[in-house]
Enzyme design. Sequence first.
Site, PDB file in Angstrom:
ATOM      1  N   GLY A 130      62.212  20.152  58.626  1.00 54.15           N
ATOM      2  CA  GLY A 130      63.316  20.409  59.547  1.00 54.15           C
ATOM      3  C   GLY A 130      62.914  20.078  60.970  1.00 54.15           C
ATOM      4  O   GLY A 130      62.089  20.775  61.563  1.00 54.15           O
TER       5      GLY A 130
ATOM      6  N   TYR B 298      51.766  17.985  65.676  1.00 49.93           N
ATOM      7  CA  TYR B 298      52.365  16.997  66.569  1.00 49.93           C
ATOM      8  C   TYR B 298      53.540  17.562  67.333  1.00 49.93           C
ATOM      9  O   TYR B 298      54.313  18.356  66.799  1.00 49.93           O
ATOM     10  CB  TYR B 298      52.870  15.805  65.740  1.00 49.93           C
ATOM     11  CG  TYR B 298      52.074  14.556  66.001  1.00 49.93           C
ATOM     12  CD1 TYR B 298      51.006  14.227  65.196  1.00 49.93           C
ATOM     13  CD2 TYR B 298      52.381  13.718  67.069  1.00 49.93           C
ATOM     14  CE1 TYR B 298      50.262  13.082  65.441  1.00 49.93           C
ATOM     15  CE2 TYR B 298      51.639  12.582  67.306  1.00 49.93           C
ATOM     16  CZ  TYR B 298      50.585  12.269  66.500  1.00 49.93           C
ATOM     17  OH  TYR B 298      49.858  11.146  66.747  1.00 49.93           O
TER      18      TYR B 298
ATOM     19  N   HIS C  13      49.524   4.192  64.616  1.00 46.80           N
ATOM     20  CA  HIS C  13      48.662   4.977  65.516  1.00 46.80           C
ATOM     21  C   HIS C  13      47.199   4.914  65.088  1.00 46.80           C
ATOM     22  O   HIS C  13      46.797   5.555  64.127  1.00 46.80           O
ATOM     23  CB  HIS C  13      49.155   6.430  65.569  1.00 46.80           C
ATOM     24  CG  HIS C  13      48.526   7.208  66.675  1.00 46.80           C
ATOM     25  ND1 HIS C  13      48.961   8.468  67.045  1.00 46.80           N
ATOM     26  CD2 HIS C  13      47.498   6.926  67.508  1.00 46.80           C
ATOM     27  CE1 HIS C  13      48.228   8.899  68.046  1.00 46.80           C
ATOM     28  NE2 HIS C  13      47.320   8.001  68.341  1.00 46.80           N
TER      29      HIS C  13
ATOM     30  N   ASP D 186      59.064  14.596  58.191  1.00 48.93           N
ATOM     31  CA  ASP D 186      59.173  15.800  59.011  1.00 48.93           C
ATOM     32  C   ASP D 186      60.580  16.387  59.072  1.00 48.93           C
ATOM     33  O   ASP D 186      60.734  17.594  59.222  1.00 48.93           O
ATOM     34  CB  ASP D 186      58.664  15.513  60.432  1.00 48.93           C
ATOM     35  CG  ASP D 186      57.139  15.454  60.471  1.00 48.93           C
ATOM     36  OD1 ASP D 186      56.491  15.929  59.519  1.00 48.93           O
ATOM     37  OD2 ASP D 186      56.592  14.935  61.457  1.00 48.93           O
TER      38      ASP D 186
HETATM   39 CU   LIG Z   1      50.177   9.622  65.907  1.00 48.64          CU
END
Ligand SMILES: [Cu+2]
Length: 669
Positions: free
Chosen positions: A323, A406, A622, A318
């Site tokens: 950025g 996210y 996750h 990311d």
């Molecule tokens: Cu996650």
Amino acid sequence: MASILFHTLIILLLSLPITLTQHHPLDPLTPSEFNKVRTIIKGSTLGSAKNLTFQYVGLDDPDKPTLLSWLANHNNTNPPPRRAFVIARASRQTHEIVVDLSDGSIISDHIYTGFGYPLQTFEEQIAANALPFKYTPFVESVKKRGVDIDEVVCESYSVGWFGYEGKQRRVTKVLCFYRGGTDNIYVLPLEGITLVVDYDEMKIVEYSDRLRPPVPNPAGTDYRASKQKPPFGPKTKPVTVVQPNGRSFKINGHMIRWANWDFHLAFDVRAGPVISLASIYDSDKGQHRRVLYRGHVSELFVPYMDPTEEWYYKTFFDAGEYGFGLSAVSLEPFTDCPANAVFMDGYYAGQDGEPVKTSNVFCVFERSAGEVAWRHTELGIPNKVIREVRPEVSLVVRMVSTVGNYDYVVDWEFKQSGSIKVGVGLTGILEVKGVPFTHTDQITENVYGTLLAENTVGVHHDHFLTYYLDLDVDGDHNSFVKAKLQTERVTDGSSPRKSYWRVVKDTAKTEAEARVQLGLDPADLLVVNPNKKTHVGNTVGYRLLAGSFARSLLSDDDYPQIRAAYTKYQVLVTPYNRSEKWAGGTYTDQSRGDDNLAIWNRRNRAIENTDIVLWYTMGFHHVPYQEDFPVMPTLSGAFELRPSNFFERNPILKTKPPKSVHFPNCTRT
Ligand SMILES: [Cu+2]
Ligand SMILES: *[C@@H]1O[C@H](CO)[C@@H](O)[C@H](O)[C@H]1NC(C)=O
Ligand SMILES: *[C@@H]1O[C@H](CO)[C@@H](O)[C@H](O)[C@H]1NC(C)=O
Ligand SMILES: *[C@@H]1O[C@H](CO)[C@@H](O)[C@H](O)[C@H]1NC(C)=O
């Protein structure tokens, strides 16, 4: 005569702002400096090159020894020259350009010929995302799914690298989603449609529509308060923070001073917040002592665990691809940050080089959340009770980066105890995959995730946030010490005990000796200054209190893992090198793992009693659960840098507790 006077006046006026607003050498580029960089580059031979775009523009930070010696003789010498570092694309080549901002010259313009590409700009992503709508096969695919094309939006996804040996085109994949009246696009994928866009050509070069699971039902996916229908959850009464006597911190340009802390805060389009020159006032010594020369998020690796055709490439970096600062959003007073926060703006260069402002990109606030900084009640003395409590007040710098689906809430928290606590909150929308199943009973194949709702699988993935931490503990000559806790046997019958643990300290001499995989073998991990001791003879240091950590479970020969090989260790130490800042390599998009933290670290350089950088990778595996849908409650992680024999005693022993704030008998509900 008159005209000379007039000229003098103009020169004075022109030079005034420069002399009055003296930059700190670490200040980020100002809007006028971004414009200057743009003008200089456009005026050079590059100006006439085809399709000139600015992929990265930022401060070319002065070399550390230069800056440190300037700081030491503050008023006697000129500040180090102010320079900008630019990564531009022109005529399909990547240029690394250093611009001198004082004399307007181009110091160097080097064409990068290695693998990997620079940050993707918003503008090129937006252009790529618009292409499908004029592409007939796509329009047909949308029609076949019974979806109104006006309700479709598309997003760009970096493609990674999967072993291809030749030169790879600069491409992105484009995936599309249904707004479905709820605008929770990421949980409404048009699964199975993948477009590949060549950024240089800005055209679709590949198209596939392979699967056609139903688009998930939008019902229940809306997360906007205004769209929720009863029954509602319980309501709590308002809570706020009040500071009746005002704030206790001062922001002077980019320098922030609060309680015993002093630091510089800058915005960078790749890293987001960059904390520099953090030092803490030691009231025993009557001076500021250096702790952190520079700290920032270096990379954020997010690999998904679905190897199928539509998903295998989803292994994002990311910071290096999108950025982390570019993805930062404007913070909203009272919700993103508490009532007592102040806000700062950030600037970056758009694709055309012009400055773009992200207002309220940072907030800074004092946190007083009912924690206890230290306390004791002494009940052991007959007929006497001693009670001392110091409520904790700390200073927080916050940014929120929304990388597509996210949201990352990144906090740097400075405590009066000398600790720096670095926190991250993961929230936002899960990346989900459309499937034909509406119940787990129907699932007979691997779906690589959790069925969260009908036709909706939350795919397994990881988040690895790698922090660059150039600690300078009381000076820049530091060492890395593993203080291992080892079981000792009592064998000589001198004690009824058969065992205990003791501390065995190991100073890492080389990079290899400092590689750490955290687990069940306990050890304190310290950055110490071997040249400085406390009065009683302990070596001054700071220790890393690892919070959330994880080790990448991908096989070492898997391509995303080769690109993020450094995630096998949670702690790495390198000698300071100005060009080693980005754990995933400078050119992360489509990188091949030939230039990253793991590669530099393999040189196995000496790291004892020298200027070192600590790299900590905070990690999360996750596995999605239904509560993460349709929007995910914040999952928090943190680590702490804590003074360890740095002070002679508890540094907040003599800190007077702030006066209690008593609310008037308030009847508002
Ligand atoms: Cu996650
Ligand atoms: C620099 O000058 C300022 C104001 O004249 C003074 O307050 C400061 O202490 C000086 N700093 C150093 C390192 O000499
Ligand atoms: C410039 O960009 C256009 C599309 O935006 C493209 O068609 C053309 O090939 C590009 N030229 C070069 C030299 O990259
Ligand atoms: C600094 O790092 C770069 C990139 O890894 C490397 O090429 C260079 O040799 C390093 N310099 C020193 C002095 O180690």
